[in-house]
Write a protein that holds these residues in place. Structure first.
Motif, short mmCIF file in Angstrom:
data_model
loop_
_atom_site.label_atom_id
_atom_site.label_comp_id
_atom_site.label_asym_id
_atom_site.label_seq_id
_atom_site.Cartn_x
_atom_site.Cartn_y
_atom_site.Cartn_z
N THR A 79 0.91 -1.14 0.17
CA THR A 79 -0.09 0.08 -0.10
C THR A 79 1.05 1.09 -0.11
OG1 THR A 79 -1.49 -1.29 1.27
CG2 THR A 79 -1.89 0.93 1.56
N VAL A 80 2.14 1.57 1.20
CA VAL A 80 2.97 2.45 0.93
C VAL A 80 3.68 2.83 -0.34
CG1 VAL A 80 4.44 3.13 2.13
CG2 VAL A 80 3.53 2.29 3.77
N ILE A 81 4.01 1.75 -0.67
CA ILE A 81 5.09 1.81 -2.96
C ILE A 81 3.85 2.15 -3.95
CG2 ILE A 81 6.00 0.70 -4.11
CD1 ILE A 81 7.22 -1.43 -1.87
N GLY A 82 2.53 1.64 -3.65
CA GLY A 82 1.45 2.09 -4.14
C GLY A 82 0.75 3.22 -4.43
N GLU A 83 0.77 3.87 -3.12
CA GLU A 83 0.08 5.29 -2.95
C GLU A 83 1.35 6.37 -3.76
OE1 GLU A 83 -1.07 5.24 0.90
OE2 GLU A 83 -3.31 3.86 0.45
N CYS A 84 2.51 5.75 -2.87
CA CYS A 84 3.41 6.63 -3.10
C CYS A 84 4.12 6.99 -4.98
CB CYS A 84 4.88 6.57 -2.57
SG CYS A 84 5.08 6.65 -0.56
N LEU A 85 3.59 5.62 -5.47
CA LEU A 85 3.90 5.80 -7.17
C LEU A 85 2.64 6.70 -7.92
CD1 LEU A 85 4.74 2.19 -7.38
CD2 LEU A 85 6.42 4.09 -8.32
N GLU A 86 1.61 6.63 -6.86
CA GLU A 86 0.58 6.77 -7.50
C GLU A 86 0.40 8.67 -7.45
OE1 GLU A 86 -3.66 4.73 -7.47
OE2 GLU A 86 -1.91 3.33 -6.73
N ARG A 87 1.06 8.90 -6.43
CA ARG A 87 0.67 10.35 -5.87
C ARG A 87 1.82 11.40 -6.27
NH1 ARG A 87 0.51 11.01 -0.42
NH2 ARG A 87 -1.72 10.05 -0.46
N HIS A 88 3.46 10.64 -6.25
CA HIS A 88 4.55 11.71 -6.94
C HIS A 88 5.34 11.07 -7.96
CE1 HIS A 88 4.11 12.61 -3.02
NE2 HIS A 88 3.49 11.65 -2.22
N GLY A 89 4.70 9.27 -8.98
CA GLY A 89 5.79 9.22 -10.07
C GLY A 89 6.90 8.37 -9.85
N GLN A 90 7.56 7.45 -10.90
CA GLN A 90 8.30 6.99 -10.43
C GLN A 90 9.47 7.92 -11.49
OE1 GLN A 90 10.41 2.55 -10.65
NE2 GLN A 90 8.53 2.83 -11.30
N GLY A 91 10.72 8.05 -11.41
CA GLY A 91 11.91 8.63 -12.23
C GLY A 91 12.84 9.44 -11.31
N GLY A 92 13.62 9.54 -12.30
CA GLY A 92 15.44 10.49 -11.14
C GLY A 92 16.17 9.19 -11.63
N VAL A 93 17.74 9.86 -12.02
CA VAL A 93 18.33 9.17 -12.00
C VAL A 93 19.00 8.51 -11.19
CG1 VAL A 93 20.76 9.10 -12.88
CG2 VAL A 93 19.41 10.18 -13.72
N ALA A 94 18.33 6.51 -11.13
CA ALA A 94 19.05 5.92 -9.95
C ALA A 94 20.67 5.71 -9.67
CB ALA A 94 17.94 4.81 -9.72
N ASP A 95 20.98 5.47 -11.50
CA ASP A 95 22.15 4.64 -11.79
C ASP A 95 23.24 6.06 -12.11
OD1 ASP A 95 24.52 3.59 -12.72
OD2 ASP A 95 23.33 1.94 -13.80
N ALA A 96 23.76 6.52 -11.11
CA ALA A 96 24.61 7.89 -11.34
C ALA A 96 26.04 7.36 -12.38
CB ALA A 96 25.48 8.34 -10.43
N PHE A 97 26.16 6.02 -12.21
CA PHE A 97 27.61 5.94 -12.77
C PHE A 97 27.21 5.90 -14.22
CE2 PHE A 97 30.43 2.65 -15.57
CZ PHE A 97 31.69 2.75 -14.22
N HIS A 98 26.06 5.48 -14.70
CA HIS A 98 25.29 5.43 -15.94
C HIS A 98 25.06 5.74 -16.71
CE1 HIS A 98 26.36 1.26 -15.32
NE2 HIS A 98 27.37 1.44 -16.18
#
Length: 406
Positions: A116-135
């Motif tokens: 529930t926590v992950i799902g609500e956060c995804l729906e409210r804020h979305g998923q993105g941003g650099v997560a692999d700084a090396f590449h």
């Protein structure tokens, strides 16, 4: 790239995660105590409303706020995997997968609540941003979450998600796992939708190699094993280099075959030059009895050249595990073994007695019902300190031999 597994048993749940990250990226283990709600909490890129946090232990790359894997005082363990989908993750500042791991560990008291926590956060804020700084890459994530009696798999594509409860045991890797048989989802996913349609399957074979090892193995773990023995079997799995038949029974004291020369091993214990290596690992026991604390075994660097140090969530993490310099010492062993400067048998000959002694002492404390923070902190400090000293000694012996040869 990562691998996570969960095994549900009558007395509790076993959970393990290997964190595969770009070579040279430092990762540390931290304990965070309870935090009352404040106005805001700053994740990797976003400021969110702060709902407070439970006490937890987690492992994170030092440049990130979120965790690769974590376990909290309620007995909720969370790990994520990079997945490839038809909708590439946005580089716009949103929530990265490691943010979601940490938020779930901070806020959830059960595996289903973590969904529930992950799902609500995804729906409210979305998923993105650099997560692999090396590449310089953003990516979508899949999650495995577990508690003291259950586990769930959660697949995502952008802000869309689906989740399904685990039946007995499961392993996930760097590909979407679910099809049409899921039980929870974001509002935009129609009932019965086949999630395999989300897949960009170009990288699926990389994950399939490891899943061919992990899935048969966790499904064959003996239900009657004691918690410590079950955890030890998962340690062996996390060290797997593919030298044995996939899914063959392993033991913690079984020496893994060395990775192929040059570090080209796409295996559970990852060694791929210039792309990804296993940077940290966690195995934990989530006991069904809520009166029994959650136990974890944490390793810095590649599991094959490291030591799993016993920790309880209620005790402080050994200082050695919190230092980037410690991680570099174990990573140096990985590079020496990959280049055949050091032999893996030589490394394990030094490290295994330290790990064995630490595990035996932890088992004695658990059998005696001694859960005092001071006892576990003392044990952890001893085990981690001896492991670090051995790692440095091994690397220094190589340098000395070169000096003598010169």
């Amino acid at each position: 790239m990562c691998d996570s597994v969960a095994v549900i048993r009558r007395g509790g749940v076993l959970f393990a995660k290997n964190s595969d990250r770009p070579p040279g990226e430092v990762q540390v283990v931290e304990r965070h105590g309870r935090r009352p709600p404040t106005n805001r909490v700053h994740t990797q890129y976003l400021d969110l409303e702060d709902e407070g946090a439970q006490a937890l232990v987690g492992s994170r790359p030092t440049w990130m706020w979120g965790f690769e894997h974590a376990v909290n005082e309620s007995g909720v363990a969370v790990g994520n995997e990079r997945v490839w989908t038809r909708l590439p993750a946005s580089e716009e500042p949103r929530l990265v997968g490691m943010d979601l791991v940490r938020l779930a560990a901070e806020r959830a008291c059960s595996a289903e609540e973590a969904v529930t926590v992950i799902g609500e956060c995804l729906e409210r804020h979305g998923q993105g941003g650099v997560a692999d700084a090396f590449h310089g890459e953003a990516y979508n994530s899949s999650f495995l979450v577990a508690d003291r009696s259950s586990a769930w798999v959660l697949d995502t594509m952008g802000s869309s998600w689906v989740a399904s409860e685990v039946d007995g045991a499961e392993a996930i890797s760097n590909r979407l796992s679910l099809g049409p048989d899921w039980s929870r989802s974001s509002a935009d996913v129609p009932r019965g939708h086949d999630v395999s349609a989300w897949r960009d399957s170009v990288w699926d074979p990389v994950a399939d190699v490891r899943l061919a090892c992990t899935r048969p193995y966790v499904h064959r773990l003996e239900m009657g094993l004691e918690a410590d023995e079950g955890a030890a079997r998962l340690v062996a799995l996390m060290r797997h280099h593919g030298g044995e038949a996939w899914g063959a029974p392993l033991k913690r004291d079984r020496l893994p075959d060395p990775p192929p020369l040059g570090g080209g091993a796409v295996t559970v214990c990852m060694h791929v030059d210039g792309v990804a290596v296993t940077a940290a690992s966690m195995v934990c026991w989530l006991p069904a009895d809520p009166a029994e604390p959650v136990r974890g075994w944490f390793a810095l660097g590649a599991p094959c050249v490291s030591v799993y140090v016993p920790v309880v969530v209620g005790a402080h993490v050994p200082r050695v595990l919190t230092l980037g310099s410690s991680w570099r010492a174990f990573d140096a062993l990985r590079r020496l073994v990959e280049r055949r400067v050091l032999g893996l048998p030589e490394v394990r000959e030094r490290l295994d007695p330290i790990e064995d002694e630490g595990w035996a002492a932890a088992s004695e404390l658990a059998a005696a019902g001694d859960w005092t923070a001071s006892s576990w902190q003392e044990l952890g400090e001893k085990c981690a300190g001896e492991a670090l000293a051995a790692a440095r000694s091994l690397a220094e012996s190589v340098d000395m031999s070169r000096v003598r040869q010169g």
